[in-house]
Design a protein around this motif. Structure first.
Motif, mmCIF file in Angstrom:
data_model
loop_
_atom_site.group_PDB
_atom_site.id
_atom_site.type_symbol
_atom_site.label_atom_id
_atom_site.label_comp_id
_atom_site.label_asym_id
_atom_site.label_seq_id
_atom_site.Cartn_x
_atom_site.Cartn_y
_atom_site.Cartn_z
ATOM 1 N N SER A 1 65.461 74.661 89.988
ATOM 2 C CA SER A 1 65.074 73.253 90.141
ATOM 3 C C SER A 1 63.588 73.067 89.874
ATOM 4 C CB SER A 1 65.417 72.769 91.552
ATOM 5 O OG SER A 1 66.798 72.641 91.734
ATOM 6 N N THR B 1 62.213 70.794 86.842
ATOM 7 C CA THR B 1 61.470 69.602 87.259
ATOM 8 C C THR B 1 60.031 69.637 86.771
ATOM 9 O OG1 THR B 1 62.844 69.449 89.251
ATOM 10 C CG2 THR B 1 60.776 68.218 89.245
ATOM 11 N N ILE C 1 59.476 63.428 89.452
ATOM 12 C CA ILE C 1 59.820 64.625 90.223
ATOM 13 C C ILE C 1 60.972 64.335 91.171
ATOM 14 C CG2 ILE C 1 58.995 66.118 92.093
ATOM 15 C CD1 ILE C 1 56.286 66.182 90.646
ATOM 16 N N MET C 2 60.884 63.219 91.889
ATOM 17 C CA MET C 2 61.949 62.899 92.843
ATOM 18 C C MET C 2 63.260 62.587 92.133
ATOM 19 S SD MET C 2 59.918 60.764 95.785
ATOM 20 C CE MET C 2 61.319 60.858 96.873
ATOM 21 N N TRP D 1 64.499 66.159 90.488
ATOM 22 C CA TRP D 1 64.855 67.130 91.515
ATOM 23 C C TRP D 1 66.197 66.781 92.160
ATOM 24 C CZ3 TRP D 1 62.238 71.564 93.103
ATOM 25 C CH2 TRP D 1 62.731 72.177 94.262
ATOM 26 N N ASN D 2 66.440 65.502 92.377
ATOM 27 C CA ASN D 2 67.671 65.074 93.055
ATOM 28 C C ASN D 2 68.825 64.798 92.099
ATOM 29 O OD1 ASN D 2 66.820 65.031 95.827
ATOM 30 N ND2 ASN D 2 65.551 63.261 95.325
ATOM 31 N N ILE E 1 62.548 68.438 99.231
ATOM 32 C CA ILE E 1 62.222 67.088 98.765
ATOM 33 C C ILE E 1 61.687 66.230 99.901
ATOM 34 C CG2 ILE E 1 64.510 66.080 99.118
ATOM 35 C CD1 ILE E 1 62.117 65.533 96.139
ATOM 36 N N PHE F 1 58.052 67.224 100.203
ATOM 37 C CA PHE F 1 57.311 66.651 99.079
ATOM 38 C C PHE F 1 57.103 65.153 99.258
ATOM 39 C CE2 PHE F 1 57.496 64.426 94.981
ATOM 40 C CZ PHE F 1 56.357 64.939 94.379
ATOM 41 N N TYR F 2 58.123 64.458 99.742
ATOM 42 C CA TYR F 2 58.010 63.007 99.899
ATOM 43 C C TYR F 2 56.939 62.652 100.920
ATOM 44 C CZ TYR F 2 59.026 58.199 101.108
ATOM 45 O OH TYR F 2 58.900 56.871 101.353
#
Length: 273
Positions: A72, A76, A201-202, A205-206, A252, A255-256
């Protein structure tokens, strides 16, 4: 009336927050229980009799988390880097080159944002399969295509606020176009670049659908894809499945929380510009 709003809105916000956080509470508390403990009381906290941390150890191993995390991370990071580089250069040219073609291309990128992925995924995968591009390099290339439109829109609005006199002065000092962009323009794009990076990225990644269509080797699975197969394998073992779900969410979420202030700051600066 004002007093009712002052009292009612905090209460409403608290209830709404509890509603949105309740799934996380259910997943986390039940991931700390044995299978029997989950069936006895789903909503309650784990009791001493049914509390266990072995779920996480076993889920971490079965999920092959380190390899999935690195897959990932590679996809990413590579996709986001290419999107930033190509989208920023394209937006700069679209702003500075005044012609009917640049206007047409700008609206073409804007229109591309309206096309749902589901409507093009089967022809896209068919074409990529014929040229042997159903691999990690291929998925990075596809993310570049799907992520460029929004990124170009964000960069385009920001670059219009940069005075063209800065570029003219750099050219008079002997800089070529490449040097003007990388040494003069790109450093000024830092606020919007942070926003572009975070949003992409979000999203990447998801993302689940595109990796599921492209990645066909177990060693290449990203975290969402690995979690899908893992959850299907252990759907009857809710203790392991929920522990794996928590492990998959941790990167995630971290990261958020680190990047959330940059999201708001970048969007506000871009809109003001």
């Amino acid at each position: 009336m004002d007093r009712k709003f002052r009292i009612g809105w905090p209460i409403f916000g608290t209830l709404l927050g509890i509603l949105f956080l309740s799934p996380f509470y259910i997943v986390f508390t039940n991931s700390l229980k044995t299978q029997k403990g989950i069936f006895i009381n789903v909503m309650g906290l784990p009791t001493k009799e049914y509390f266990t941390l072995k779920n996480y150890t076993q889920a971490f191993i079965e999920l092959d988390f380190i390899r999935s995390f690195l897959n990932s991370l590679l996809i990413t990071a590579s996709s986001t880097l290419l999107i930033v580089v190509f989208a920023s250069m394209a937006a700069w040219m679209l702003v500075r080159v005044k012609s009917k073609l640049s206007t047409f291309l700008f609206f073409l990128f804007a229109a591309a944002m309206l096309i749902p992925f589901q409507s093009v995924m089967l022809p896209l995968i068919n074409i990529m399969g014929k040229i042997g591009f159903l691999n990690r390099a291929g998925i990075v290339f596809m993310y570049l295509g799907f992520g460029s439109s929004l990124s170009i829109m964000l960069y385009h609005g920001f670059i219009k606020s940069i005075p063209v006199e800065l570029e003219e002065a750099a050219i008079l000092d002997g800089c070529n176009l490449f040097q003007v962009f990388w040494y003069v323009i790109f450093p000024l794009l830092k606020p919007i670049t942070v926003t572009v990076c975070i949003l992409n990225i979000m999203w990447i990644w998801n993302d689940f659908l595109l990796p599921q269509l492209v990645i066909n080797r177990p060693g290449w699975h990203t975290i969402p894809l690995k979690m899908f197969y893992f959850f299907g394998q252990y759907s009857k073992r809710w203790d392991l499945a929920l522990a794996g779900l928590v492990i998959a969410m941790v990167p995630i979420i971290i990261f958020y929380f680190i990047a959330q202030k940059h999201i708001v700051k970048g969007v506000m600066q871009g809109s003001i510009k």
